[in-house]
Write a protein that holds these residues in place. Structure first.
Motif, PDB file in Angstrom:
ATOM      1  N   ASN A  34       0.802  -1.224   0.000  1.00 47.65           N
ATOM      2  CA  ASN A  34       0.000   0.000   0.000  1.00 47.65           C
ATOM      3  C   ASN A  34       0.837   1.278   0.000  1.00 47.65           C
ATOM      4  N   ALA A  35       1.987   1.255  -0.660  1.00 49.22           N
ATOM      5  CA  ALA A  35       2.834   2.448  -0.713  1.00 49.22           C
ATOM      6  C   ALA A  35       2.165   3.520  -1.572  1.00 49.22           C
ATOM      7  N   ARG A  36       1.917   4.675  -0.988  1.00 45.85           N
ATOM      8  CA  ARG A  36       1.277   5.788  -1.691  1.00 45.85           C
ATOM      9  C   ARG A  36       2.181   7.004  -1.803  1.00 45.85           C
ATOM     10  N   VAL A  37       3.079   7.164  -0.826  1.00 50.33           N
ATOM     11  CA  VAL A  37       3.979   8.321  -0.802  1.00 50.33           C
ATOM     12  C   VAL A  37       5.395   7.833  -0.543  1.00 50.33           C
ATOM     13  N   SER A  38       6.327   8.242  -1.404  1.00 47.19           N
ATOM     14  CA  SER A  38       7.724   7.861  -1.237  1.00 47.19           C
ATOM     15  C   SER A  38       8.595   9.104  -1.221  1.00 47.19           C
ATOM     16  N   LEU A  39       9.595   9.095  -0.366  1.00 46.64           N
ATOM     17  CA  LEU A  39      10.572  10.184  -0.303  1.00 46.64           C
ATOM     18  C   LEU A  39      11.903   9.673  -0.829  1.00 46.64           C
ATOM     19  N   ALA A  40      12.469  10.373  -1.806  1.00 46.42           N
ATOM     20  CA  ALA A  40      13.795  10.061  -2.335  1.00 46.42           C
ATOM     21  C   ALA A  40      14.727  11.213  -1.980  1.00 46.42           C
ATOM     22  N   HIS A  41      15.882  10.868  -1.442  1.00 44.96           N
ATOM     23  CA  HIS A  41      16.825  11.917  -1.028  1.00 44.96           C
ATOM     24  C   HIS A  41      18.206  11.629  -1.571  1.00 44.96           C
ATOM     25  N   ALA A  42      18.827  12.658  -2.154  1.00 48.56           N
ATOM     26  CA  ALA A  42      20.153  12.500  -2.757  1.00 48.56           C
ATOM     27  C   ALA A  42      21.153  13.455  -2.134  1.00 48.56           C
ATOM     28  N   ASN A  43      22.406  13.037  -2.174  1.00 53.40           N
ATOM     29  CA  ASN A  43      23.525  13.737  -1.544  1.00 53.40           C
ATOM     30  C   ASN A  43      24.634  13.911  -2.583  1.00 53.40           C
ATOM     31  N   GLY A  44      25.348  15.023  -2.502  1.00 58.28           N
ATOM     32  CA  GLY A  44      26.447  15.243  -3.430  1.00 58.28           C
ATOM     33  C   GLY A  44      27.669  15.803  -2.746  1.00 58.28           C
ATOM     34  N   GLY A  45      28.820  15.604  -3.382  1.00 62.45           N
ATOM     35  CA  GLY A  45      30.063  16.089  -2.806  1.00 62.45           C
ATOM     36  C   GLY A  45      30.384  15.357  -1.519  1.00 62.45           C
ATOM     37  N   VAL A  46      30.783  16.104  -0.509  1.00 64.66           N
ATOM     38  CA  VAL A  46      31.074  15.522   0.812  1.00 64.66           C
ATOM     39  C   VAL A  46      30.047  16.082   1.797  1.00 64.66           C
ATOM     40  N   LEU A  47      28.810  15.559   1.658  1.00 63.88           N
ATOM     41  CA  LEU A  47      27.639  16.059   2.382  1.00 63.88           C
ATOM     42  C   LEU A  47      27.364  17.516   2.015  1.00 63.88           C
ATOM     43  N   SER A  48      27.773  17.910   0.802  1.00 62.86           N
ATOM     44  CA  SER A  48      27.776  19.309   0.391  1.00 62.86           C
ATOM     45  C   SER A  48      26.450  19.782  -0.180  1.00 62.86           C
ATOM     46  N   SER A  49      25.842  18.968  -1.034  1.00 62.86           N
ATOM     47  CA  SER A  49      24.563  19.322  -1.649  1.00 62.86           C
ATOM     48  C   SER A  49      23.538  18.265  -1.273  1.00 62.86           C
ATOM     49  N   GLN A  50      22.325  18.708  -1.025  1.00 64.56           N
ATOM     50  CA  GLN A  50      21.251  17.804  -0.623  1.00 64.56           C
ATOM     51  C   GLN A  50      19.998  18.126  -1.433  1.00 64.56           C
ATOM     52  N   ALA A  51      19.275  17.100  -1.826  1.00 66.62           N
ATOM     53  CA  ALA A  51      18.040  17.299  -2.589  1.00 66.62           C
ATOM     54  C   ALA A  51      17.026  16.242  -2.194  1.00 66.62           C
ATOM     55  N   THR A  52      15.807  16.677  -1.977  1.00 68.25           N
ATOM     56  CA  THR A  52      14.732  15.802  -1.518  1.00 68.25           C
ATOM     57  C   THR A  52      13.553  15.884  -2.479  1.00 68.25           C
ATOM     58  N   ALA A  53      12.993  14.740  -2.810  1.00 66.12           N
ATOM     59  CA  ALA A  53      11.794  14.700  -3.646  1.00 66.12           C
ATOM     60  C   ALA A  53      10.757  13.816  -2.975  1.00 66.12           C
ATOM     61  N   ILE A  54       9.521  14.268  -2.967  1.00 63.98           N
ATOM     62  CA  ILE A  54       8.414  13.487  -2.427  1.00 63.98           C
ATOM     63  C   ILE A  54       7.480  13.168  -3.582  1.00 63.98           C
ATOM     64  N   LEU A  55       7.275  11.881  -3.801  1.00 63.62           N
ATOM     65  CA  LEU A  55       6.468  11.386  -4.919  1.00 63.62           C
ATOM     66  C   LEU A  55       5.211  10.714  -4.397  1.00 63.62           C
ATOM     67  N   GLY A  56       4.151  10.743  -5.194  1.00 63.23           N
ATOM     68  CA  GLY A  56       2.910  10.133  -4.738  1.00 63.23           C
ATOM     69  C   GLY A  56       2.091   9.531  -5.879  1.00 63.23           C
ATOM     70  N   THR A  57       1.204   8.658  -5.526  1.00 64.09           N
ATOM     71  CA  THR A  57       0.275   8.052  -6.479  1.00 64.09           C
ATOM     72  C   THR A  57      -0.874   9.021  -6.745  1.00 64.09           C
ATOM     73  N   ALA A  58      -1.753   8.665  -7.680  1.00 62.93           N
ATOM     74  CA  ALA A  58      -2.844   9.561  -8.086  1.00 62.93           C
ATOM     75  C   ALA A  58      -3.735   9.933  -6.921  1.00 62.93           C
ATOM     76  N   ASP A  59      -3.932   9.029  -5.975  1.00 66.42           N
ATOM     77  CA  ASP A  59      -4.862   9.351  -4.891  1.00 66.42           C
ATOM     78  C   ASP A  59      -4.254  10.241  -3.816  1.00 66.42           C
ATOM     79  N   THR A  60      -3.020  10.729  -4.030  1.00 65.79           N
ATOM     80  CA  THR A  60      -2.436  11.694  -3.098  1.00 65.79           C
ATOM     81  C   THR A  60      -2.586  13.121  -3.588  1.00 65.79           C
ATOM     82  N   LEU A  61      -3.122  13.282  -4.799  1.00 63.34           N
ATOM     83  CA  LEU A  61      -3.268  14.638  -5.375  1.00 63.34           C
ATOM     84  C   LEU A  61      -4.389  15.419  -4.694  1.00 63.34           C
TER      85      LEU A  61
END
Length: 383
Positions: free
Chosen positions: A356-383
């Motif tokens: 029943n996964a509806r919302v997923s968080l993906a997080h990426a790192n760059g350099g030496v903990l230098s850059s950070q980026a977060t994305a939250i993704l969802g299925t149609a019923d989360t809109l």
């Protein structure tokens, strides 16, 4: 204003070469294959791509090289290079471009032959005047410094770091595409060769080849394409330093900021997340990001992981593909976090599927903990 972008774009296609050891294939070969796979996944072709987003450690002019290789002439392009987080920076840039009509089909892509090229990172031209005299091992000594600080400040132990690697391996054993699927225990991690104290070889990510791509379109267009759309609910990015000697706080990362921005755009909080992908270049990353993204209190990452919380059957499904520690890590891993998030939200993850996964968080790192980026993704019923 950023909340206006919530759910306006969707990942319509994904491509993963799954070629972790591919002698004879160049980074561009891996990238091209992944791009074609992602477009085929959603029923589009290279002729449809008018937005190109890419970064490669082996190319100084990735957009130009990739556009020529793919035979496309994009009207919007971005080659932002902030290390392994680049592709989630690209995701945010592509969302804005799609929303404003600068492009209609955005391709985010990457390829690497790091393993078969000899296993080393591409040359790092940036000077390190405050660190070079000490001859650190780049990048592991930087992450080891952060790990040592976390241990000193919060009492985190090597055993708890080892539990991160063990949890990743347990997930990898459920993923037929993972590069490393053999048995791994806490004792195995503790006994592995010390590379940069307190991090041993088993605390380090894999070195593999690989290629990945995603196709991003407007939410409206995605509904008419071949695959179930996965909507981008929120994104956030942060840059805090270049070299580790300039990191404001060795025990806290820019994920605090990128996460806050992503949650605000999505209108969600950590308790709403069903599935998590964290860029685990080293075991300390997982602890830091669990804390900084709000999944446990600051300083409690070690005990949280030791409780079994992120392993199969735990309270929070983390790095279900096996992560960079056990699935794959072709130099820059960030785009692969998105691929697993999409598979989970599509319900295509097989034995490792989170129910029943509806919302997923993906997080990426760059350099030496230098850059950070977060994305939250969802299925149609989360809109």
């Amino acid at each position: 204003m950023s909340a206006r972008l919530r759910g306006r774009c969707a990942i319509a296609g994904i491509g993963n070469t799954r070629r972790w050891n591919a002698p004879g294939r160049s980074p561009f070969d891996q990238l091209q294959e992944a791009a074609v796979l992602a477009l085929e996944d959603c029923g589009l072709g290279l002729r449809d791509v008018d937005g190109l987003y890419c970064a490669m450690s082996t190319s100084g002019l990735p957009v130009l090289n990739v556009a020529e290789r793919l035979g496309i002439r994009p009207r919007q392009a971005d080659g932002t290079m902030v290390g392994g987080a680049s592709f989630l920076f690209h995701l945010q840039s592509a969302m804005a471009a799609l929303e404003t009509g600068l492009c209609d089909v955005a391709l985010i892509c990457y390829g690497s032959n790091q393993l078969t090229a000899g296993g080393k990172l591409a040359s790092m031209p940036d000077p390190q005047p405050y660190e070079a005299p000490f001859a650190p091992r780049y990048p592991i000594s930087s992450y080891a410094l952060a790990a040592a600080r976390h241990m000193h400040q919060y009492g985190t132990t090597r055993e708890q770091l080892a539990d991160v690697a063990v949890a990743a391996r347990l997930w990898a054993q459920r993923n037929p595409d993972a590069y490393a699927r053999g048995a791994l225990t806490r004792d195995d991690v503790l006994a592995s060769r010390m590379i940069s104290d307190p991090l041993s070889k088993a605390d380090c990510c894999l070195v593999t080849d690989g290629g990945a791509a995603v196709v991003l379109v407007s939410a409206e267009r995605a509904r008419d394409l071949r695959r179930q759309p996965v909507y981008v609910l929120g994104t956030g990015v942060a840059v805090s330093h270049r070299q580790i000697s300039a990191m404001p706080d060795l025990a806290a990362t820019g994920a605090v900021e990128s996460g806050r921005r992503a949650y605000a755009m999505a209108g969600l909080s950590p308790r709403d997340i069903d599935h998590v992908m964290l860029y685990d270049a080293f075991t300390i990353n997982t602890l830091l990001f669990l804390e900084d993204l709000g999944f446990c209190a600051k300083g409690e990452g070690g005990s949280f992981v030791a409780s079994g919380a992120i392993a199969p059957g735990g309270s929070l499904a983390v790095n279900t593909n096996g992560g960079g520690l056990s699935c794959n890590h072709p130099g820059m891993y960030g785009l692969f976090t998105l691929l697993e998030s999409v598979q989970q939200l599509r319900g295509e993850a097989g034995e490792r599927q989170v129910p029943n996964a509806r919302v997923s968080l993906a997080h990426a790192n760059g350099g030496v903990l230098s850059s950070q980026a977060t994305a939250i993704l969802g299925t149609a019923d989360t809109l």
